[in-house]
Design an enzyme around this catalytic site. Structure first.
Site, mmCIF file in Angstrom:
data_model
loop_
_atom_site.group_PDB
_atom_site.id
_atom_site.type_symbol
_atom_site.label_atom_id
_atom_site.label_comp_id
_atom_site.label_asym_id
_atom_site.label_seq_id
_atom_site.Cartn_x
_atom_site.Cartn_y
_atom_site.Cartn_z
ATOM 1 N N LEU A 137 21.442 -27.612 -6.739
ATOM 2 C CA LEU A 137 20.263 -26.960 -6.161
ATOM 3 C C LEU A 137 20.349 -25.442 -6.297
ATOM 4 C CD1 LEU A 137 19.756 -29.059 -2.885
ATOM 5 C CD2 LEU A 137 18.710 -29.398 -5.124
ATOM 6 N N GLU A 148 0.826 -1.205 0.000
ATOM 7 C CA GLU A 148 0.000 0.000 0.000
ATOM 8 C C GLU A 148 0.864 1.261 0.000
ATOM 9 O OE1 GLU A 148 -2.085 -2.940 2.869
ATOM 10 O OE2 GLU A 148 -0.085 -2.608 2.016
ATOM 11 N N ASP A 190 21.999 -38.059 -7.121
ATOM 12 C CA ASP A 190 22.055 -37.058 -8.189
ATOM 13 C C ASP A 190 23.150 -36.011 -8.010
ATOM 14 O OD1 ASP A 190 19.857 -38.338 -9.251
ATOM 15 O OD2 ASP A 190 18.407 -36.978 -8.321
ATOM 16 N N THR A 209 18.670 -38.457 -2.379
ATOM 17 C CA THR A 209 18.747 -37.626 -3.581
ATOM 18 C C THR A 209 20.117 -36.966 -3.704
ATOM 19 O OG1 THR A 209 16.370 -37.184 -3.580
ATOM 20 C CG2 THR A 209 17.758 -35.607 -4.744
ATOM 21 N N CYS A 213 -2.224 -3.622 7.316
ATOM 22 C CA CYS A 213 -1.789 -3.828 8.697
ATOM 23 C C CYS A 213 -2.136 -2.621 9.561
ATOM 24 C CB CYS A 213 -0.297 -4.129 8.753
ATOM 25 S SG CYS A 213 0.749 -2.721 8.334
ATOM 26 N N CYS A 240 -0.050 0.506 7.861
ATOM 27 C CA CYS A 240 -0.525 1.003 6.567
ATOM 28 C C CYS A 240 -1.837 1.771 6.683
ATOM 29 C CB CYS A 240 -0.699 -0.154 5.589
ATOM 30 S SG CYS A 240 0.850 -0.958 5.130
ATOM 31 N N ALA A 274 8.560 -35.873 -10.727
ATOM 32 C CA ALA A 274 8.488 -36.227 -12.146
ATOM 33 C C ALA A 274 8.248 -37.728 -12.228
ATOM 34 C CB ALA A 274 9.791 -35.856 -12.850
#
Length: 340
Positions: A196, A46, A192, A188, A67, A76, A146
């Site tokens: 990251l 805002e 792999d 993982t 707020c 605000c 996946a």
């Protein structure tokens, strides 16, 4: 309000435990200024919008209740009233106990016309991580997976690169920019050896490693940069950069991460994802489904077994999209955003 929600998303990954908020100011049905909460400790949406114009008698659209308390910035509502804003449209009430309707009451008492509930469901979905933090006192969890058409995340020999298309992998990496931290398990990390990283240039982006048996070597790529949090034993070969969290369980780990200013985590680990779902700690799932059949001997994405169909987990507010040759399905497992 749609525009306010759209620009609020620009703050993703930068607001820590604060909500995503966008604001649009109009006069005579024309947009005068826009603003959003860009990062933790900076101007609220805002104020960012109001600072861009000297006009008075405006209509203000904001996806979250303004707020009414002093925090990193002044309230605000005070500036909204001082700037003689006539009308305020609010997407949703802020469940934070420091606000929780107080901002709306102050505006109404000052003679401002207030309308609450404009695109309320969309506003809640935008801030489901913030709502999770307020209501469950932990970081929210998004699972990225996946898998093949027959529900496998790897072949029987353990190979999983690449089940999905290049387009899906690129889209999946964008999810990292929308979350405060990336979460993986030791399985993982060992299999792999991921970096990251993110596509956004963010200093000290956060990574979380669950390595309770101290299996991951100090030479792992994920230790090279970014801020690392580890749930596990201290590794002698590492410098002081990682922060070790003494968690009792996964729920406690997510609680500790929120205390560290991490509001949302993206889990990219197969077994860890299953564990989070089983313990009812996963809030959202993003699945990339490839038109491949791996077979019954492949490793399946099966976090738990439910005896009957009625007991199974159900996603809500589902979005389905075609990406390359794959299908992307995302939806929510928890409903913290459904009521305030």
């Amino acid at each position: 309000m749609l525009e306010a929600i759209k620009i609020a998303k620009k703050g993703r990954g930068r607001t820590k435990t604060n909500p995503l908020v966008g604001c649009v100011l109009t006069k005579n049905d024309e947009i005068i200024a826009k603003g959003y909460h860009s990062s933790y400790g900076q101007k609220h949406a805002e104020i960012d919008a109001l600072d861009k114009t000297e006009e008075e008698g405006l209509t203000l659209y904001v996806n979250l209740e303004p707020c009414s308390h002093y925090g990193k910035t002044p309230p605000c509502v005070k500036q909204i009233i001082e700037r003689k804003v006539k009308t305020v449209f609010v997407g949703m009430k802020d469940p934070n106990k420091k606000v929780n309707g107080k901002g709306l009451r102050i505006l109404k008492q000052a003679g401002v016309k207030v309308y609450q509930g404009c695109l309320e469901n969309e506003s809640k979905l935008l801030n489901y991580s913030y709502l999770t933090g307020i209501k469950k006192n932990r970081a929210s969890v998004t699972i990225k997976v996946a898998l093949s058409l027959d529900g496998k995340i790897a072949a029987c020999d353990g190979t999983s690169q690449w089940i999905t298309s290049k387009e899906s992998r690129h889209d999946g990496k964008k999810l990292r920019n929308k979350n405060d931290a990336i979460l993986v398990g030791s399985g993982t990390a060992l299999k792999d050896n991921p970096v990251l990283n993110r596509s956004l240039r963010v200093k000290n982006w956060k990574k979380v490693l669950v390595d309770r048996k101290n299996k991951v070597a100090e030479s792992a790529k994920m230790f090279k940069d970014g801020k690392i949090y580890i749930w596990g034993k201290r590794k002698n070969g590492l410098d002081k950069k990682p922060k070790y969290l003494k968690a009792k369980n996964l729920k406690n780990l997510l609680e500790l991460l929120r205390k560290e200013g991490i509001q949302s985590v993206l889990c990219e680990g197969g077994m860890l994802s299953s564990e989070l779902i089983k313990e009812n700690l996963a809030d959202k799932i993003v699945a990339y489904i490839s038109p491949k059949l791996i077979g019954s001997q492949g490793l399946g994405f099966s976090p738990s077994e439910w005896k009957t169909l009625s007991d199974s987990k159900k996603l809500c507010d589902i979005n389905i999209k075609k990406i390359g040759k794959d299908v992307k399905i995302e939806g929510y497992l928890t409903d913290v955003y459904r009521d305030n």
